[in-house]
Every structure is written in C-alpha cells, then in structure tokens.
Design a protein around this motif. Sequence first.
Motif, short mmCIF file in Angstrom:
data_model
loop_
_atom_site.label_atom_id
_atom_site.label_comp_id
_atom_site.label_asym_id
_atom_site.label_seq_id
_atom_site.Cartn_x
_atom_site.Cartn_y
_atom_site.Cartn_z
N THR A 57 -62.39 20.52 -9.15
CA THR A 57 -61.78 19.27 -9.64
C THR A 57 -60.30 19.48 -9.88
OG1 THR A 57 -61.66 17.65 -11.44
CG2 THR A 57 -62.48 19.83 -12.04
N ASN A 58 -59.49 18.50 -9.51
CA ASN A 58 -58.06 18.60 -9.84
C ASN A 58 -57.67 17.55 -10.88
OD1 ASN A 58 -57.91 16.29 -8.32
ND2 ASN A 58 -56.22 16.97 -7.02
N TYR A 59 -58.66 16.96 -11.53
CA TYR A 59 -58.36 16.15 -12.73
C TYR A 59 -58.07 17.11 -13.86
CZ TYR A 59 -60.10 11.80 -10.67
OH TYR A 59 -60.27 10.69 -9.89
N TYR A 105 -59.52 14.44 -7.05
CA TYR A 105 -60.86 14.56 -6.45
C TYR A 105 -61.78 15.36 -7.36
CZ TYR A 105 -60.07 19.50 -5.43
OH TYR A 105 -59.84 20.84 -5.57
N ARG A 106 -63.05 15.15 -7.16
CA ARG A 106 -64.08 15.97 -7.82
C ARG A 106 -65.14 16.33 -6.79
NH1 ARG A 106 -63.77 11.68 -12.23
NH2 ARG A 106 -62.64 12.75 -13.89
N LEU A 107 -65.67 17.54 -6.88
CA LEU A 107 -66.79 17.91 -6.02
C LEU A 107 -68.10 17.69 -6.76
CD1 LEU A 107 -65.66 21.30 -4.34
CD2 LEU A 107 -65.24 18.95 -3.56
N VAL A 146 -66.02 31.81 -7.84
CA VAL A 146 -65.14 31.42 -8.95
C VAL A 146 -65.02 29.91 -8.95
CG1 VAL A 146 -62.86 31.65 -9.99
CG2 VAL A 146 -63.82 33.55 -8.67
N LEU A 147 -65.60 29.28 -9.97
CA LEU A 147 -65.49 27.83 -10.10
C LEU A 147 -64.26 27.53 -10.94
CD1 LEU A 147 -68.32 27.93 -8.93
CD2 LEU A 147 -69.06 26.31 -10.68
N GLN A 148 -63.24 27.02 -10.27
CA GLN A 148 -62.00 26.74 -11.00
C GLN A 148 -61.68 25.25 -10.96
OE1 GLN A 148 -57.67 27.83 -9.77
NE2 GLN A 148 -58.35 29.46 -11.12
N GLY A 149 -61.16 24.75 -12.06
CA GLY A 149 -60.79 23.35 -12.09
C GLY A 149 -59.83 23.05 -13.22
N TYR A 154 -65.04 14.99 -17.32
CA TYR A 154 -66.15 14.45 -16.52
C TYR A 154 -67.27 15.49 -16.44
CZ TYR A 154 -68.76 13.18 -12.31
OH TYR A 154 -69.74 12.89 -11.42
N TYR A 155 -66.88 16.77 -16.32
CA TYR A 155 -67.88 17.84 -16.25
C TYR A 155 -68.24 18.24 -17.67
CZ TYR A 155 -66.63 18.02 -11.33
OH TYR A 155 -66.40 17.69 -10.02
N THR A 156 -69.25 17.57 -18.20
CA THR A 156 -69.72 17.87 -19.55
C THR A 156 -70.34 19.26 -19.56
OG1 THR A 156 -71.86 16.95 -18.98
CG2 THR A 156 -70.27 15.45 -20.01
#
Length: 353
Positions: A59-61, A81-83, A104-107, A112-114
Amino acid sequence: MKIFELIEKLAARRNLSDDEFKTLLTNDESDEALFEAADKKRREIYGDEVYIRGLIEFTNYCRNNCYYCGIRRDNKNAERYRLTKEEILACCEEGYCLGFRTYVLQGGEDPYYTDELICDIVSEIRRRFPDCAITLSIGEKSKESYKAYFDAGANRFLLRHETACDAHYRMLHPESMILQNRKQCLYDLKDIGYQVGSGFMVGSPYQTIDNLIADIRFLQDLQPDMIGIGPYINHADTPFSNFENGSLALTLRLISVLRLTFPYALIPSTTALGTIHPQGRELGLKAGANVVMPNLSPVSVRKLYALYENKICTGEEAAQCRGCLERRVRSVGYRIVTSIGNVIKEKNDADLS
Ligand code: 5AD
Ligand code: FES
C-alpha cells in the motif's frame, strides 16, 4: 591515531570514540582499506552468501507526512493503491518459485489494514509458506498490535529510526511524530521476540556527522539484527524538493563501519543505493552488505511506490530482477542463496568454529 589503526581497532571489535568514528567517516583516502576490512569480516561470518528478500509494497497510502517521503499524506500527486490479500499471496507464490524464502510486506501507515486484516494476511502466508520468514515493515503500532502480528506468524520487523537525534528528527518530521515513540517501538519489537531491523538515511537534509555518530550509538544500544541504510534521494513533490541527494561515498563508508561495528548484522545493499549509482548495489556488497531486496510487487503498481525519484527496477518483472541481480551479485564475487537467511547470533560463535 592513524586511519589504518582505527580500521584495525574496529575490526578487533574495540569501540571507537566519537572523534575516532568521525575521522573514519570523513576521510576519503582509506576507503579501499576500509571496504576490504569490512568484506573480510562479512566473509568470516556469512562467507560469500547473499540473502534475498522479496519486497512486496502492498500500500502507498500513508497517514504520516514525513518531509522527505514521496508517499507522504499531503502529496496529492501520488496515485494511491492497495493490494488485496489475494494479490499479496500471488506475489509470494511467484517469489517462492524464484527462490525467495523471506517476504517483506512493506507499506505506508495505512489504517485500512486493520490488525485483524494484517493478522489474516500474515497467518495465510505462514500457512502456505511454512519454511519462509515473514517480515513486516508497516510503521509504528502499539505493542499489543506487534504481538498480535507475531502470534499470527510474523518473525521480523523493519522500522528505521531515521535519525537518533531529537533536533534532527524534528527537522525531518511534523510535530505529530515523536522519536521517542519510534525508539520505544523498536525495543517493544525486540522484547516480543522479532528479529528487528533499524536504520537511517545518509545525507538527509540538515544531517551532520554528529547525527551519524548518534545513529551508530543508538544502534549499539538497540543491537538490531538488521541495519538498513541508503542515501537520501530527492522527490519533487515534497517540502525537501530543493535538497541534494545523499552521497555514494559516505553511504559505502557507513556500510563498512556498520559491518565492522556489528559483524553479525544483516545489512542490505539497498535499492536507493542502486538508484544513485548504476553499480551502487554491487559496491554496497563489496563494502560489507550481505542482503539484497528485489521487488516482488506487481509491475502495475511499482512506479507508484515512489518514496523518491528515479527508483530502479520499476519496469521489470520479478523474474527479470531476480536474474539481473543474480548476475550482478556474481560479478562482484558473491552468490545468491535460496535460504531463509536468518541472522547468525553472536552467541553461536562456538558453533562456527
Ligand atoms: N530517499 C531515500 N530514502 C527514503 N525513505 C523514505 N523517503 C526516502 C527518500 N526520499 C526511506 C526511509 C524509510 C524507508 C522505507 O525508505 O528511511 O524508512
Ligand atoms: Fe531489478 Fe536489475 S535488479 S532489473
């Protein structure tokens, strides 16, 4: 003390004074000797192996507004965007086939991602890829949240402290962000049992050599498993648009100093380093880095995760990057391995001999 003696002193695991670190970091005549000493140290512990980490920028939010970052909240030019969970899992699947054993999950810090959603994604990756490490890089959270992700199956966490000096931190971030909170997050993560990574940008606006010494001192206190550094790179849509990029030479020198100071650390040769110089990542490896982090994000969103300008590898498929890196790593005398690539802990010294 002569510069070569300083390198030897550091290589012998003796701490340097602030002035000694300063001498090392500001002297450009002994770089070859410094890189060589760092490479020798890395080979003693990690041999010629280079670990790869598949980076999924999901995510780039971002709710934050860091003055240096291209995906800051106030950048209205950023296309967001969000995946989905399924898209993230598809990246992992592709990565697994390409030999990745760490995701590596980076954002950005994206509400939004609770916690529930993060835990759901992490536990599904854990279920499907039990032999892989899951690294999160999703910013500052409560200790309870970090614990929940850990219990869901995450093992590592990356959170750069960015700068260890309060006054400098204030120049890079709005009032709402507090260095002490960020440092506390890192200690919380360690306490929970994560392998923890921290780090900073080199040549960020207003940075002084004293700031860099403070960064080293903070890392000495934290004792992280991973240390990520890269040059600051300009982005036109930020308040820092008029500042210069950080320097290749100083970044390389710091990689070597960090390798000698933290012989066991996992140190990536970062995308930012590859962005300011065509052979930046190769040079980073030769200066003591032992990790590379190619991108596994779908090509359709890669350009959008623009923390800085001219980021490399935004047009290539994951498999292309994997092949390209393979050649690059080999060209400087190392080899990429299919391995989870855990940190070697110092207490295992006896096992090594
Ligand atoms: N230049 C270089 N690195 C940057 N980062 C953020 N913005 C920039 C920039 N303009 C780094 C920060 C962050 C990491 C994910 O990327 O150190 O922690
Ligand atoms: Fe991505 Fe070379 S590593 S194209």
